[in-house]
Every structure is written in structure tokens, then in C-alpha cells.
Design an enzyme around this catalytic site. Structure first.
Site, short mmCIF file in Angstrom:
data_model
loop_
_atom_site.label_atom_id
_atom_site.label_comp_id
_atom_site.label_asym_id
_atom_site.label_seq_id
_atom_site.Cartn_x
_atom_site.Cartn_y
_atom_site.Cartn_z
N GLY A 10 -37.70 37.35 -13.73
CA GLY A 10 -37.19 36.62 -12.57
C GLY A 10 -37.73 35.20 -12.54
N GLU A 121 -45.25 41.18 -16.50
CA GLU A 121 -45.67 42.28 -17.37
C GLU A 121 -44.64 42.58 -18.48
OE1 GLU A 121 -46.22 46.49 -18.42
OE2 GLU A 121 -44.84 45.98 -16.81
N ASP A 145 -44.33 38.85 -7.58
CA ASP A 145 -44.82 40.15 -7.09
C ASP A 145 -46.35 40.21 -7.06
OD1 ASP A 145 -42.15 40.74 -7.12
OD2 ASP A 145 -42.22 41.86 -9.00
N ARG A 180 -36.03 41.06 20.79
CA ARG A 180 -35.61 41.98 19.73
C ARG A 180 -36.73 42.25 18.74
NH1 ARG A 180 -29.97 38.94 18.42
NH2 ARG A 180 -28.64 40.26 19.72
N ARG A 189 -41.27 44.68 -5.73
CA ARG A 189 -41.20 45.91 -6.53
C ARG A 189 -42.20 46.96 -6.07
NH1 ARG A 189 -39.37 43.88 -12.12
NH2 ARG A 189 -37.13 44.06 -11.79
N ARG A 284 -32.92 44.15 14.70
CA ARG A 284 -32.12 43.53 13.63
C ARG A 284 -32.96 43.51 12.36
NH1 ARG A 284 -28.82 44.02 17.06
NH2 ARG A 284 -27.45 42.45 17.97
N HIS A 290 -33.50 36.85 -2.71
CA HIS A 290 -33.81 35.80 -3.69
C HIS A 290 -34.21 34.46 -3.07
CE1 HIS A 290 -31.80 38.91 -5.95
NE2 HIS A 290 -32.42 38.44 -7.01
N GLN A 292 -36.78 34.12 -1.65
CA GLN A 292 -38.21 34.09 -1.94
C GLN A 292 -38.53 33.47 -3.29
OE1 GLN A 292 -39.93 38.20 -0.43
NE2 GLN A 292 -37.74 38.26 -0.81
N ARG A 293 -37.53 33.41 -4.16
CA ARG A 293 -37.77 32.83 -5.49
C ARG A 293 -37.23 31.40 -5.57
NH1 ARG A 293 -36.01 37.77 -8.85
NH2 ARG A 293 -34.62 36.28 -9.86
O1 F6P Z 1 -40.07 40.74 -10.29
C1 F6P Z 1 -39.56 39.75 -9.47
C2 F6P Z 1 -38.46 40.25 -8.58
O2 F6P Z 1 -38.08 39.20 -7.74
C3 F6P Z 1 -38.79 41.52 -7.79
O3 F6P Z 1 -39.58 41.26 -6.67
C4 F6P Z 1 -37.41 42.02 -7.48
O4 F6P Z 1 -37.40 43.41 -7.26
C5 F6P Z 1 -36.64 41.68 -8.72
O5 F6P Z 1 -37.34 40.63 -9.35
C6 F6P Z 1 -35.22 41.26 -8.46
O6 F6P Z 1 -34.60 41.05 -9.68
P1 F6P Z 1 -33.19 40.36 -9.89
O7 F6P Z 1 -33.40 38.88 -9.78
O8 F6P Z 1 -32.81 40.78 -11.25
O9 F6P Z 1 -32.29 40.84 -8.79
#
Ligand code: F6P
Length: 365
Positions: A10, A121, A145, A180, A189, A284, A290, A292-293
Site C-alpha cells: 500500500g 512485511e 499499520d 449522535r 489489518r 452513524r 484510503h 488514511q493513506r
Molecule cells: O497495509 C496497508 C493497508 O492500508 C491496510 O491497512 C489495509 O487493510 C490494506 O492496506 C488495504 O489495501 P488496498 O489498498 O489494497 O485496498
């Protein structure tokens, strides 16, 4: 000496900074002057996929998968999130489709002397397998993660925790206006670090982590305990990998990736619905997913990316192959890849989690 650098798994903020600092350090003219070593740096596009699929005899294929890097190319990269050389979840050692021989052949035919693999990993597991086959590899830890062993910090984690905190700050105003409950699902994960740290720094009332299967009745009791108090709303942070006691994790679909992982997600909807049913509180849910990334790297990720990139080149110069650069007890160091693969660093419930209150522990020392 040709260094190939790649990012796998990711994406997240911090990757571009690490690529920049590997490149800048390796190509530093002072290095050539002082140690008579001249490096060439090649960015491999799309992680291990690029090295498996590239055809060294075909210039078009090489142009598609290999990007020569220099100081000018990477100059501004550390400011931006994602990875400018792309990523994939390709596993060349997937037992169902083993392409490791082709990978080995490509490494040799492309004249690659050293591989710097930036990843978690899975990606570093491939780097370790290559090392065992004689390839000179160095790893840089990356995963939002936070579950990589052998290091106190992996790139991307801090930026992701900041997203969680900022989004929860936003949710509080609307949650408060409507009285709420909001259930906020984080990634992570099988490790609860993102939910735990994100929930703790944003003052969530309840935090659920995969390491401690939860009881839905206990969640509802905790929420009911708040009824009539000055607070009119509650934030419940749940990690995507949590399980109700005695039950399974929630999968998004039936798909399994090249490394054997299911896509987790969706538990927040179940928890929100159950809370509303059992307590009568309007509830709710939000999946941060995503987001978060995304975005640009936090100060910590920029700094760590710089230090890790520089340390990766130091590791190459010291000929310490088969190792991952790491941050341990406040210092940059290295650890053998062997020690960071095949196992995850999960939350020590005893030490960090209050299993009565479903929150971070209120005793630290
Ligand atoms: O390992 C990083 C991560 O963002 C996890 O937290 C999440 O479960 C997974 O990748 C999501 O993967 P993808 O981007 O393939 O949906």
C-alpha cells in the site's frame, strides 16, 4: 554500482522522501571524492511487478518499468504523498504463480547490483528471499499499520494517525450538533496501532482493536453509562480487523491478494446498526478507508524518510546487506531482514489496552 529502488504494498506519505534521500545520498559527489564509489540509481516502477515484468531486451519495456533517478528528478519529491514510482502487491514467490526465477534473471540481466526495497512485511519478505538467493538487498520500513517488527517507526504511520485525528475533529462538530454516536473505522489489518493511537490522540470514548475481541453488550453498556451526562455524543473508533468475541473478521469481498490477504472492512456498519438497535441512540458510521493513506507527509514522515534514505545508503556502503534500516530507542540502526519477516508486531493488550473501558490504558509507568 547500480542501485534499484522500489516501493511495494500500500502507498503512503513518506515513500517519495525515502526515494529522494536514497538517490541524493547515493549520488552525492562528496561520496565519489571520498570513497571513489560511483552509484547509479534506478527507480523500478510498480514494485516487484516492474522487476518481474520488464523485458531487459526491449527498450520500450525498460522505459515503461525503469526510471533513472538523479538529483534534479527527485528534488521536490519529499513534499508529496503516494509514490512517484508506483507500487503493486505482486509477490514473485507466490506458490500459485512462482516467478522468482524470472525475477532473478532480470536482476542479473539489468546489471542491478543492489536493491533497496521500501515496504512492509510482504515487500521485505520478498527482499529477504532474494537476499537468501544471493541478491544484495536493503530494506526501508513502511506501513501505516505500524505492524512491522524490528523498528519503532515505519513510514506512513504518523501521517495516517494525523488523518484519523483531523477527521475525528471534523466529526465532533456534526456529532455534537445532532447528539449522535459516530463509529469511525480505521485501517490497520490485524494490528490495532492505527485505531489505538488515532483514537487516543483524538479522545475517542471507545476504541476497539483486533487484539481484543469485543463484546457488543459491553460497548452498548459503556455508551449507556454516558446517558444524561454533559456529553451528548460519542466517538467509537474501530479497527477494520476487529472481531466480535467468538466471531470472524469482516471481509469486503472474497478476493485474496498475491500474499494471501483478504480485504478487511465493513465492521463499522454492523457496530453502528447494533448500537442503534440496542441503545436507541442515533448512530452513524464513517469508513476512513484510503483517506488514511492520502495527502502529504507529516513532519515526522518527512524527517524519518530522510533519515531512512540516508541510512539505507550507509548500509550499502558498509556492505551490511540483508538488513532493514530501523528506528530503535531513539536511534537509527539496522536489523536483519530475517527478524522482521513472517511475524507481525501487534498491540500488547496487557501493556497498552484497557479491556474494561475499551480504550487506551490509563496507567503508563
Ligand atoms: O497495509 C496497508 C493497508 O492500508 C491496510 O491497512 C489495509 O487493510 C490494506 O492496506 C488495504 O489495501 P488496498 O489498498 O489494497 O485496498
Amino acid at each position: 554500482m547500480k542501485i534499484a529502488v522500489l516501493t511495494g504494498g500500500g502507498d503512503c506519505p513518506g515513500l517519495n522522501g525515502a526515494i529522494k534521500w536514497v538517490t541524493k545520498t547515493a549520488l552525492d559527489p562528496a561520496l565519489e571524492r571520498k570513497r571513489s564509489i560511483r552509484f547509479e540509481v534506478l527507480g523500478v516502477r510498480e514494485g516487484w511487478k516492474g522487476l518481474v515484468e520488464v523485458n531487459p531486451d526491449d527498450p520500450e519495456s525498460c522505459a515503461e518499468y525503469l526510471l533513472p533517478l538523479n538529483e534534479e528528478v527527485v528534488r521536490t519529491w519529499d513534499r508529496y504523498g503516494g509514490t512517484n514510482i508506483g507500487t503493486s502487491r505482486t509477490n514473485p514467490f507466490n506458490p500459485k504463480n512462482d516467478r522468482s526465477d524470472r525475477l532473478m534473471e532480470n536482476i542479473s540481466r539489468l546489471g542491478i547490483d543492489i536493491i533497496v526495497a521500501i515496504g512492509g512485511e510482504d515487500t521485505l519478505g520478498v527482499a529477504y528471499k532474494l537476499y537468501k538467493r544471493g541478491v544484495k538487498t536493503v530494506g526501508i520500513p513502511k506501513t501505516i499499520d505500524g505492524d512491522l517488527l524490528g523498528t519503532d517507526y515505519s513510514l506512513g504511520f504518523d501521517s495516517a494517525v494525523n488523518v484519523i485525528m483531523e477527521e475525528i475533529d471534523r466529526l465532533r462538530t456534526t456529532a455534537g450538533s445532532h447528539n449522535r454516536i459516530f463509529v469511525v473505522e480505521t485501517m490497520g489489518r490485524h494490528a490495532g496501532w492505527l485505531a489505538l493511537h488515532g483514537g487516543e490522540c483524538s479522545g475517542a470514548y471507545i476504541i476497539l482493536i483486533p487484539e481484543y475481541p469485543f463484546d457488543m453488550n459491553r460497548v452498548c453498556d459503556l455508551l449507556l453509562e454516558r446517558k444524561g451526562r454533559e456529553v451528548q455524543y460519542s466517538i467509537v473508533v474501530v479497527s477494520e480487523g476487529v472481531k466480535p468475541a467468538g466471531e470472524q473478521e469482516f471481509y469486503k469481498d472474497d478476493k485474496i491478494d498475491d500474499f494471501g490477504h483478504h480485504s478487511l472492512g465493513g465492521i463499522a456498519a454492523y457496530i453502528a446498526e447494533t448500537i442503534e438497535k440496542k441503545t436507541g441512540f442515533e448512530t452513524r458510521y464513517v469508513m476512513l478507508s484510503h483517506l488514511q493513506r492520502g495527502g502529504s507527509p507529516s513532519a515526522r514522515d518527512r524527517l524519518m524518510a530522510r533519515w531512512y534514505g540516508i541510512a539505507a545508503v550507509d548500509t550499502i556502503l558498509n556492505e551490511d546487506f540483508g538488513r532493514m534500516v530501523s528506528f530503535s530507542q531513539g536511534e537509527i540502526t539496522t536489523v536483519p531482514l530475517k527478524e522482521v519477516v513472517d511475524k507481525l508486531k501487534i498491540v500488547d493488550v496487557e501493556k497498552y489496552y484497557d479491556s474494561e473501558r475499551y480504550n487506551g490504558k490509563r496507567s503508563i509507568l
